[in-house]
Design a protein around this motif. Structure first.
Motif, PDB file in Angstrom:
ATOM      1  N   THR A   1     -67.805 -95.164   2.308  1.00  0.00           N
ATOM      2  CA  THR A   1     -68.134 -94.091   1.376  1.00  0.00           C
ATOM      3  C   THR A   1     -67.291 -94.268   0.132  1.00  0.00           C
ATOM      4  N   ILE A   2     -67.941 -94.356  -1.035  1.00  0.00           N
ATOM      5  CA  ILE A   2     -67.214 -94.682  -2.271  1.00  0.00           C
ATOM      6  C   ILE A   2     -67.977 -94.131  -3.477  1.00  0.00           C
ATOM      7  N   THR A   3     -67.220 -93.876  -4.559  1.00  0.00           N
ATOM      8  CA  THR A   3     -67.811 -93.518  -5.845  1.00  0.00           C
ATOM      9  C   THR A   3     -67.141 -94.367  -6.914  1.00  0.00           C
ATOM     10  N   VAL A   4     -67.950 -95.053  -7.744  1.00  0.00           N
ATOM     11  CA  VAL A   4     -67.438 -95.943  -8.781  1.00  0.00           C
ATOM     12  C   VAL A   4     -67.814 -95.372 -10.136  1.00  0.00           C
ATOM     13  N   LEU A   5     -66.790 -95.161 -10.977  1.00  0.00           N
ATOM     14  CA  LEU A   5     -66.996 -94.695 -12.343  1.00  0.00           C
ATOM     15  C   LEU A   5     -66.968 -95.910 -13.257  1.00  0.00           C
ATOM     16  N   VAL A   6     -68.117 -96.305 -13.763  1.00  0.00           N
ATOM     17  CA  VAL A   6     -68.225 -97.520 -14.571  1.00  0.00           C
ATOM     18  C   VAL A   6     -68.279 -97.154 -16.048  1.00  0.00           C
ATOM     19  N   VAL A   7     -67.896 -98.121 -16.892  1.00  0.00           N
ATOM     20  CA  VAL A   7     -67.998 -97.975 -18.351  1.00  0.00           C
ATOM     21  C   VAL A   7     -68.737 -99.187 -18.902  1.00  0.00           C
ATOM     22  N   ASN A   8     -69.405 -99.002 -20.028  1.00  0.00           N
ATOM     23  CA  ASN A   8     -70.196-100.102 -20.603  1.00  0.00           C
ATOM     24  C   ASN A   8     -69.292-101.116 -21.291  1.00  0.00           C
ATOM     25  N   ASN A   9     -69.904-102.185 -21.770  1.00  0.00           N
ATOM     26  CA  ASN A   9     -69.145-103.302 -22.344  1.00  0.00           C
ATOM     27  C   ASN A   9     -68.338-102.891 -23.566  1.00  0.00           C
ATOM     28  N   ASN A  10     -68.874-101.986 -24.386  1.00  0.00           N
ATOM     29  CA  ASN A  10     -68.144-101.559 -25.578  1.00  0.00           C
ATOM     30  C   ASN A  10     -66.903-100.737 -25.202  1.00  0.00           C
ATOM     31  N   ALA A  11     -67.036 -99.882 -24.219  1.00  0.00           N
ATOM     32  CA  ALA A  11     -65.918 -99.013 -23.837  1.00  0.00           C
ATOM     33  C   ALA A  11     -64.810 -99.786 -23.126  1.00  0.00           C
ATOM     34  N   ILE A  12     -65.180-100.792 -22.356  1.00  0.00           N
ATOM     35  CA  ILE A  12     -64.158-101.529 -21.608  1.00  0.00           C
ATOM     36  C   ILE A  12     -63.466-102.589 -22.456  1.00  0.00           C
ATOM     37  N   ALA A  13     -63.938-102.781 -23.672  1.00  0.00           N
ATOM     38  CA  ALA A  13     -63.303-103.768 -24.558  1.00  0.00           C
ATOM     39  C   ALA A  13     -61.850-103.402 -24.865  1.00  0.00           C
ATOM     40  N   SER A  14     -61.476-102.145 -24.690  1.00  0.00           N
ATOM     41  CA  SER A  14     -60.091-101.721 -24.948  1.00  0.00           C
ATOM     42  C   SER A  14     -59.102-102.343 -23.962  1.00  0.00           C
ATOM     43  N   LEU A  15     -59.590-102.878 -22.845  1.00  0.00           N
ATOM     44  CA  LEU A  15     -58.702-103.492 -21.847  1.00  0.00           C
ATOM     45  C   LEU A  15     -58.415-104.959 -22.133  1.00  0.00           C
ATOM     46  N   SER A  16     -59.123-105.548 -23.083  1.00  0.00           N
ATOM     47  CA  SER A  16     -58.912-106.972 -23.356  1.00  0.00           C
ATOM     48  C   SER A  16     -57.493-107.205 -23.871  1.00  0.00           C
TER      49      SER A  16
END
Length: 293
Positions: free
Chosen positions: A57-72
């Motif tokens: 049982t799991i829930t994954v909160l995903v973000v799109n490519n533009n939003a996750i670019a801050s982690l680069s």
């Protein structure tokens, strides 16, 4: 017998069906959504997909490519911690979130179960804000609920739920917690401070060499003194104690020999006086010759 075998076979197929139905693969699910390809790649690089797939049982909160670019540019271990905050250890779809009994509910994430969380970094706050909007945020004190739910992506009730949110959730201090173990290189600095203590030990042999150098100089000086009694020993072979008298008898003869050098000294002085008179006579003769000329 055949009926029993067929019933067992059908029961095994039912078990296989339910087990396959409950299993999921998060990377395969996200591969159908190109807008989440960067998030999916990070799940593979950090090996988080294995931990997600091992859950029932799991829930994954995903973000799109533009939003996750801050982690680069961030270290991979930091990215792993941040993405672990986006994995909730329970099933939450839109319907369940909108009917939460409390205004703000605390959710437990995969980061908390990993043991790497500091304080409340492994928990999320979720709440209904404005007019029915669902907002997420870190449970660390001082954090704000500024991450909003965009839309549901996938839902398999009580198994897996994938929800898109507006931005990545970065708990305060999660970067410093990863960099702190590099601080202790100061301990070796004390080691060289004790090394010079061995230098005084090297100076200790110096005085021993001087003493050793003095000992041979004293031994030859005492050696001749030891030879003198040995030379007299043959004269003292007589068994009677009366032989000691002859040893002391030469003492007056040595005293008689003392005045003998005085005549030699007086003779030399007389010769010196005579030579003086002769030199005076020669000088006077020369003076007389000069006067005659």
């Amino acid at each position: 017998m055949n009926s029993k075998a067929s019933s067992l076979l059908s029961f095994a197929f039912v078990i296989l069906f339910f087990s396959s139905a409950s299993a999921f693969n998060i990377t395969r699910i996200l591969s159908h959504f190109p807008e989440f390809s960067s998030f999916n790649d990070y799940l593979t690089q950090t090996q988080l997909f294995q931990q997600i797939n091992s859950r029932n049982t799991i829930t994954v909160l995903v973000v799109n490519n533009n939003a996750i670019a801050s982690l680069s540019g961030k270290p991979l271990d930091v990215i792993k911690k941040i993405l672990s905050v986006h994995v909730v250890l329970d099933y939450y779809d839109v319907e369940k979130l909108t009917t939460l009994p409390k205004k703000t509910t605390v959710l437990t994430t995969l980061l908390q179960s990993s043991g790497l969380a500091v304080g409340q970094q492994g928990f999320l706050d979720v709440s209904l804000v404005n007019e029915g909007e669902i907002a997420f945020g870190s449970a660390v004190k001082g954090s704000s609920l500024n991450i909003k739910l965009v839309k549901p992506v996938l839902a398999r009730p009580y198994n897996i739920s994938v929800l898109e949110v507006t931005s990545t959730i970065v708990p305060p201090g999660i970067d410093q917690a990863a960099a702190s173990p590099k601080s202790p290189p100061t301990a070796p600095a004390t080691a060289p401070a004790h090394a010079p203590a061995k230098e005084p030990i090297a100076k200790a042999p110096a005085p021993t060499d001087e003493v050793a150098g003095d000992s041979p100089t004293e031994s030859p000086s005492s050696a001749p003194e030891a030879d003198a009694p040995n030379a007299d020993a043959p004269n003292a072979d007589a068994p009677n104690a009366d032989d000691a008298a002859p040893v002391s008898s030469p003492v007056p003869s040595a005293a008689d020999a003392a005045p003998t050098p005085t005549p030699s000294e007086s003779g030399s002085s007389r010769t010196n006086v005579a030579s003086g008179f002769l030199s005076v006579g020669v000088v006077m003769g020369l003076v007389a010759l000069l006067v005659s000329f």
